[in-house]
Design a protein around this motif. Structure first.
Motif, mmCIF file in Angstrom:
data_model
loop_
_atom_site.group_PDB
_atom_site.id
_atom_site.type_symbol
_atom_site.label_atom_id
_atom_site.label_comp_id
_atom_site.label_asym_id
_atom_site.label_seq_id
_atom_site.Cartn_x
_atom_site.Cartn_y
_atom_site.Cartn_z
ATOM 1 N N ASP A 167 13.504 84.989 57.001
ATOM 2 C CA ASP A 167 13.693 84.913 55.351
ATOM 3 C C ASP A 167 12.674 85.547 54.581
ATOM 4 O OD1 ASP A 167 16.272 83.732 55.612
ATOM 5 O OD2 ASP A 167 15.663 81.910 55.551
ATOM 6 N N ASN A 168 12.028 86.577 55.050
ATOM 7 C CA ASN A 168 10.988 87.177 54.211
ATOM 8 C C ASN A 168 11.167 88.838 54.697
ATOM 9 O OD1 ASN A 168 8.648 87.459 53.162
ATOM 10 N ND2 ASN A 168 7.247 87.459 54.750
ATOM 11 N N CYS A 169 12.277 89.158 53.905
ATOM 12 C CA CYS A 169 12.602 90.665 54.056
ATOM 13 C C CYS A 169 13.603 91.090 52.911
ATOM 14 C CB CYS A 169 13.087 91.005 55.458
ATOM 15 S SG CYS A 169 14.985 90.236 55.600
ATOM 16 N N VAL A 170 14.130 92.295 52.831
ATOM 17 C CA VAL A 170 14.899 92.757 51.918
ATOM 18 C C VAL A 170 16.083 93.048 52.629
ATOM 19 C CG1 VAL A 170 15.658 95.036 50.473
ATOM 20 C CG2 VAL A 170 13.104 94.473 50.625
ATOM 21 N N GLU A 171 17.135 92.297 52.075
ATOM 22 C CA GLU A 171 18.742 92.389 52.312
ATOM 23 C C GLU A 171 19.309 93.629 51.582
ATOM 24 O OE1 GLU A 171 19.774 87.857 53.455
ATOM 25 O OE2 GLU A 171 19.880 88.512 51.307
ATOM 26 N N VAL A 172 20.249 94.185 52.270
ATOM 27 C CA VAL A 172 20.976 95.403 51.771
ATOM 28 C C VAL A 172 22.454 95.128 51.705
ATOM 29 C CG1 VAL A 172 21.310 97.862 52.121
ATOM 30 C CG2 VAL A 172 19.131 97.101 52.390
ATOM 31 N N ALA A 173 23.179 95.525 50.755
ATOM 32 C CA ALA A 173 24.616 95.648 50.611
ATOM 33 C C ALA A 173 24.966 96.894 50.793
ATOM 34 C CB ALA A 173 25.161 94.842 49.542
ATOM 35 N N GLY B 206 26.593 103.832 47.364
ATOM 36 C CA GLY B 206 25.448 103.761 47.689
ATOM 37 C C GLY B 206 25.120 102.319 48.340
ATOM 38 N N SER B 207 24.118 101.663 47.756
ATOM 39 C CA SER B 207 23.402 100.442 48.327
ATOM 40 C C SER B 207 22.846 99.491 47.353
ATOM 41 C CB SER B 207 22.564 100.551 49.594
ATOM 42 O OG SER B 207 21.578 101.350 49.205
ATOM 43 N N CYS B 208 22.762 98.299 47.429
ATOM 44 C CA CYS B 208 22.138 97.413 46.721
ATOM 45 C C CYS B 208 21.157 96.649 47.461
ATOM 46 C CB CYS B 208 23.230 96.312 46.249
ATOM 47 S SG CYS B 208 22.734 95.242 44.963
ATOM 48 N N VAL B 209 19.928 96.310 46.884
ATOM 49 C CA VAL B 209 18.816 95.657 47.732
ATOM 50 C C VAL B 209 18.651 94.334 47.001
ATOM 51 C CG1 VAL B 209 18.182 97.645 49.112
ATOM 52 C CG2 VAL B 209 17.082 96.708 46.850
ATOM 53 N N ARG B 210 18.298 93.289 47.599
ATOM 54 C CA ARG B 210 17.625 91.949 47.043
ATOM 55 C C ARG B 210 16.749 91.459 48.264
ATOM 56 N NH1 ARG B 210 22.514 87.599 47.841
ATOM 57 N NH2 ARG B 210 22.401 87.491 50.189
ATOM 58 N N ASP B 211 15.820 90.431 47.546
ATOM 59 C CA ASP B 211 14.961 89.632 48.268
ATOM 60 C C ASP B 211 15.665 88.393 49.071
ATOM 61 O OD1 ASP B 211 12.857 88.153 49.376
ATOM 62 O OD2 ASP B 211 11.721 88.163 47.453
ATOM 63 N N SER B 212 15.294 88.673 50.409
ATOM 64 C CA SER B 212 16.294 87.354 51.160
ATOM 65 C C SER B 212 15.627 86.065 50.962
ATOM 66 C CB SER B 212 16.022 87.571 52.674
ATOM 67 O OG SER B 212 14.358 87.626 53.100
ATOM 68 N N LYS B 213 14.372 86.128 50.325
ATOM 69 C CA LYS B 213 14.109 84.697 49.847
ATOM 70 C C LYS B 213 14.541 84.032 48.553
ATOM 71 C CE LYS B 213 9.662 85.708 49.562
ATOM 72 N NZ LYS B 213 9.572 86.989 49.818
ATOM 73 N N ASP B 214 15.396 84.865 47.878
ATOM 74 C CA ASP B 214 15.773 84.529 46.396
ATOM 75 C C ASP B 214 17.253 85.293 46.170
ATOM 76 O OD1 ASP B 214 15.957 83.521 43.980
ATOM 77 O OD2 ASP B 214 14.653 85.112 43.103
ATOM 78 N N PRO B 215 17.980 84.713 47.146
ATOM 79 C CA PRO B 215 19.576 85.273 46.841
ATOM 80 C C PRO B 215 20.135 85.169 45.422
ATOM 81 C CG PRO B 215 19.459 83.287 48.298
ATOM 82 C CD PRO B 215 18.115 83.741 47.984
ATOM 83 N N SER B 216 19.923 84.327 45.040
ATOM 84 C CA SER B 216 20.245 84.052 43.324
ATOM 85 C C SER B 216 19.243 85.087 42.257
ATOM 86 C CB SER B 216 20.372 82.821 42.915
ATOM 87 O OG SER B 216 21.110 82.021 43.553
ATOM 88 N N GLY B 217 18.362 85.679 42.981
ATOM 89 C CA GLY B 217 17.651 86.413 42.151
ATOM 90 C C GLY B 217 17.910 88.045 41.618
ATOM 91 N N LEU C 55 18.911 95.474 42.846
ATOM 92 C CA LEU C 55 19.091 96.690 42.380
ATOM 93 C C LEU C 55 19.949 97.462 43.153
ATOM 94 C CD1 LEU C 55 15.163 97.443 42.118
ATOM 95 C CD2 LEU C 55 17.014 96.843 40.222
ATOM 96 N N ALA C 56 20.846 98.327 42.542
ATOM 97 C CA ALA C 56 21.793 99.168 43.289
ATOM 98 C C ALA C 56 21.457 100.535 42.894
ATOM 99 C CB ALA C 56 23.352 98.842 42.899
ATOM 100 N N PHE C 57 21.497 101.345 44.063
ATOM 101 C CA PHE C 57 21.013 102.903 43.987
ATOM 102 C C PHE C 57 22.046 103.626 44.639
ATOM 103 C CE2 PHE C 57 17.350 100.194 44.939
ATOM 104 C CZ PHE C 57 16.385 100.695 44.023
ATOM 105 N N ASP C 58 22.253 104.832 44.134
ATOM 106 C CA ASP C 58 23.241 105.753 44.670
ATOM 107 C C ASP C 58 22.549 106.179 45.913
ATOM 108 O OD1 ASP C 58 21.474 107.953 44.067
ATOM 109 O OD2 ASP C 58 22.465 108.663 42.227
ATOM 110 N N ARG C 59 23.531 107.117 46.549
ATOM 111 C CA ARG C 59 22.944 107.353 47.941
ATOM 112 C C ARG C 59 21.591 108.078 48.089
ATOM 113 N NH1 ARG C 59 26.808 106.570 52.048
ATOM 114 N NH2 ARG C 59 28.810 105.712 51.338
#
Length: 75
Positions: free
Chosen positions: A25-31, A37-48, A51-55
Motif C-alpha cells: 500500500d505504498n504506491c500509485v494506483e492507475v485506472a 487516458g488514465s487516472c492516478v491516485r495514492d494507494s494509501k489514500d483511496p478517498s484522497g 488526477l486524470a490525464f489524456d494519453r
C-alpha cells in the motif's frame, strides 16, 4: 485533458495497483479510462485526490520518470 478529483473513491473508476508494488500500500494506483487516458491516485489514500490525464500527457510523464527527470532520491 487533466482533471482533478478531490475524492478518488467517488469517481467509480477501477483503480489497480502495480504487480511490482509488493502489496505494501505504498504506491500509485492507475485506472484506465476508455479512450481518454488514465487516472492516478495514492494507494494509501483511496478517498484522497486523483488526477486524470489524456494519453499524451500520461505518456509524457512516464517517459520523464524513466529518464530520471523526477529523481529526488528517497524521500
Amino acid at each position: 485533458m487533466t482533471n482533478y478529483y478531490a475524492d478518488a473513491s467517488a469517481t467509480g473508476f477501477a483503480f489497480k495497483e502495480s504487480s511490482y508494488s509488493g502489496g505494501n500500500d505504498n504506491c500509485v494506483e492507475v485506472a484506465t479510462l476508455t479512450r481518454e487516458g488514465s487516472c492516478v491516485r495514492d494507494s494509501k489514500d483511496p478517498s484522497g485526490p486523483a488526477l486524470a490525464f489524456d494519453r499524451a500527457a500520461h505518456e509524457s510523464f512516464i517517459n520523464a520518470v524513466a529518464a530520471g527527470e523526477f529523481d529526488f532520491g528517497l524521500l
